[in-house]
Design an enzyme around this catalytic site. Structure first.
Site, short mmCIF file in Angstrom:
data_model
loop_
_atom_site.label_atom_id
_atom_site.label_comp_id
_atom_site.label_asym_id
_atom_site.label_seq_id
_atom_site.Cartn_x
_atom_site.Cartn_y
_atom_site.Cartn_z
N HIS A 155 0.83 -1.21 0.00
CA HIS A 155 0.00 0.00 0.00
C HIS A 155 0.87 1.26 0.00
O HIS A 155 0.45 2.30 0.48
CB HIS A 155 -0.96 0.03 1.20
N SER A 277 15.00 20.87 -16.37
CA SER A 277 13.83 21.72 -16.61
C SER A 277 14.29 22.99 -17.30
O SER A 277 15.38 23.50 -17.03
CB SER A 277 13.19 22.06 -15.26
N LYS A 283 16.30 21.07 -11.23
CA LYS A 283 15.58 19.83 -11.49
C LYS A 283 16.42 18.77 -12.19
O LYS A 283 17.21 19.05 -13.07
CB LYS A 283 14.35 20.11 -12.36
N GLU A 290 9.22 8.26 -16.84
CA GLU A 290 7.83 8.70 -16.98
C GLU A 290 7.26 8.26 -18.32
O GLU A 290 6.09 7.89 -18.43
CB GLU A 290 7.74 10.21 -16.82
#
Ligand code: ARG
Length: 461
Positions: A155, A277, A283, A290
């Site tokens: 979980h 970024s 970043k 992704e």
């Protein structure tokens, strides 16, 4: 010139032609289409439909067309409706009217069914090889993670400590099942050559379909011509296999994305496999991961969409079936563009053993505390409740489990003794789970992984 003009007195509407034509995506079947045509020319000659000279002229012409495609020199004509039309049109320009004999007893229906299957039988082993590479990279990382501990989650809540090697192999085994699925695919579909099924009813010429199948690398022809031209189960099966691969990759990606978040800081992606970024200078984004996560949605869409296309079709060929190619090619292209960079990313990702160790907390040993009580003769259900009370006591005091005194422990149950201290060792907790397949058995598991890789042409160095 179309392949079917005779009965028509009007040209096809331009917009219909645009809708109908498939050369822009089925051109990539050229190689298998030509192999199929060469095999068909041989079968026709063996059946006495073509002379040997005609056969040889057709074969030589087809090889020239193939060479033109291969070196990018093929020029499509406006009349080239699909790859089959294009190849035959060009063949006629090269060898003349004898080209018109090639399509004797054959239909584009059995032709395209054969092409797609032949294409798949070549594409699937390439994908399989890429998957084995990724599996090998996961196993190598596992070998390099000896003694590193990682919080395991259920979980996505801290659950029990794991050996990092065990986590890596947790992503290895799903890929072995994918590889097995691809192998079974090739094994099953090699035995189903549709060529010679004609438009739907079979071919009236004395073609030896068993021999024809063998020439094309199949082990047997399809038993029913009507089924053969309409069957796209192989496309649906491939899309399923591709989707499940996508699902597996998305889960690996998601774990790593979460681990790369500085709040956890478990992994650092190699700079070659992360991106920056345009606005925020600090970043380091896990874009390739992704995309791995995102592509699974695209693959699933292809599977669901194509199954919907197949549902409720009347028997025989229907033009709906032309809708098989774009999802099929896209699924293949998607995975073959994704697997190599993902493999590179896996090879280069670095775990921070101090961060993963620091993320373990003693509450993750609550099960071990219960098991300790079991060792003292307390039934597990009762032990679970007692251990829960200890966890709560520690929470209330704001201290780790090991900071409670023996008196604290004994206030909950007098089954606790001084040796309870031995429970608070994360490495021991991992070691204890040494029954087959457990995190404490990971050395044995690594041995099995090495054996699997060796059996799949990837002996470990
Ligand atoms: N381009 C077609 C396809 O991909 C080839 C078969 C066409 N057959 C026909 N009878 N229109 O399915």
């Amino acid at each position: 010139m179309t392949l079917w003009g005779g009965v028509f007195s009007h040209e096809t509407d331009d917009a219909v032609r645009l809708l109908n034509d498939s050369l822009r995506f089925d051109w990539r079947l050229y190689d298998v289409d030509i192999s199929g045509s060469i095999a068909w020319a041989r079968a026709l000659a063996a059946a006495g439909v073509l002379t040997t000279a005609e056969r040889d002229t057709l074969i030589a012409g087809l090889e020239r067309v193939r060479a033109e495609f291969a070196r990018g020199a093929f020029t499509p004509a406006p009349s080239d409706e699909d790859i089959h039309t294009a190849v035959e049109r060009r063949l006629r320009e090269i060898v003349g009217e004898v080209a018109g004999k090639l399509h004797t007893g054959r239909s584009r229906n059995d032709q395209v069914a054969t092409d797609v299957l032949l294409w798949l039988l070549e594409a699937v082993p390439k994908l399989r090889a890429q998957l084995v590479e990724l599996a090998a990279a996961l196993a190598e990382q596992s070998e390099r993670s000896a003694d590193v501990l990682l919080p395991g989650y259920t979980h996505f809540q801290p659950a029990q400590p794991l050996a990092l090697a065990h986590w890596w192999l947790g992503h290895f085994w799903p890929l072995t099942r994918d590889v097995a699925r691809l192998e079974a695919f090739v094994e099953a579909w090699r035995a189903k050559c549709p060529l010679g099924a004609g438009a739907l009813a079979g071919t009236p010429y004395a073609v030896d379909r068993a021999e024809l199948a063998e020439t094309l690398g199949f082990s047997a022809p399809t038993p029913n011509s009507l089924d053969a031209v309409a069957d796209r189960d192989h496309v649906a099966e491939f899309l399923f296999a591709a989707t499940l691969i996508g699902v597996h990759l998305s889960k690996l990606a998601e774990d790593l994305i979460v681990f790369a978040n500085p709040a956890l800081g478990f992994v650092r992606l190699d700079e070659r496999y992360s991106t920056g970024s345009s606005l925020m200078p600090q970043k380091r984004n896990p874009d390739p991961l992704e995309l791995a996560r995102g592509k699974a949605g695209r693959l699933l869409g292809h599977l669901a969409g194509f199954l919907a296309t197949l549902k409720g079709l009347p028997s025989g060929y229907n033009k709906d079936l032309q809708e098989d190619k774009e999802p099929l090619f896209d699924a293949y292209d998607t995975l073959s563009a994704l697997l190599p960079p993902l493999t590179g990313l896996v090879r280069t990702v670095q775990f921070d053993a101090e961060r993963t160790r620091a993320a373990l907390n003693e509450a993750m040993l609550a099960t071990d505390l219960a098991d300790y009580l079991v060792g003292k003769g307390v039934p597990f259900r009762q032990a679970h409740g007692l251990a829960g009370r200890i966890v709560r006591l520690a929470e209330e005091r704001g201290v780790p489990l090991s900071a409670l005194t023996l008196a604290d422990y004994r206030s909950v149950s007098d089954a606790f003794e001084e040796d309870v201290r031995a429970v608070f060792d994360f490495a021991e907790a991992v070691q204890r789970r040494k029954a087959f397949g457990g995190t404490g058995d990971v050395a044995n598991q690594a041995q099995q992984a090495r054996a699997w890789l060796a059996a799949h042409g990837h002996p470990s160095s």
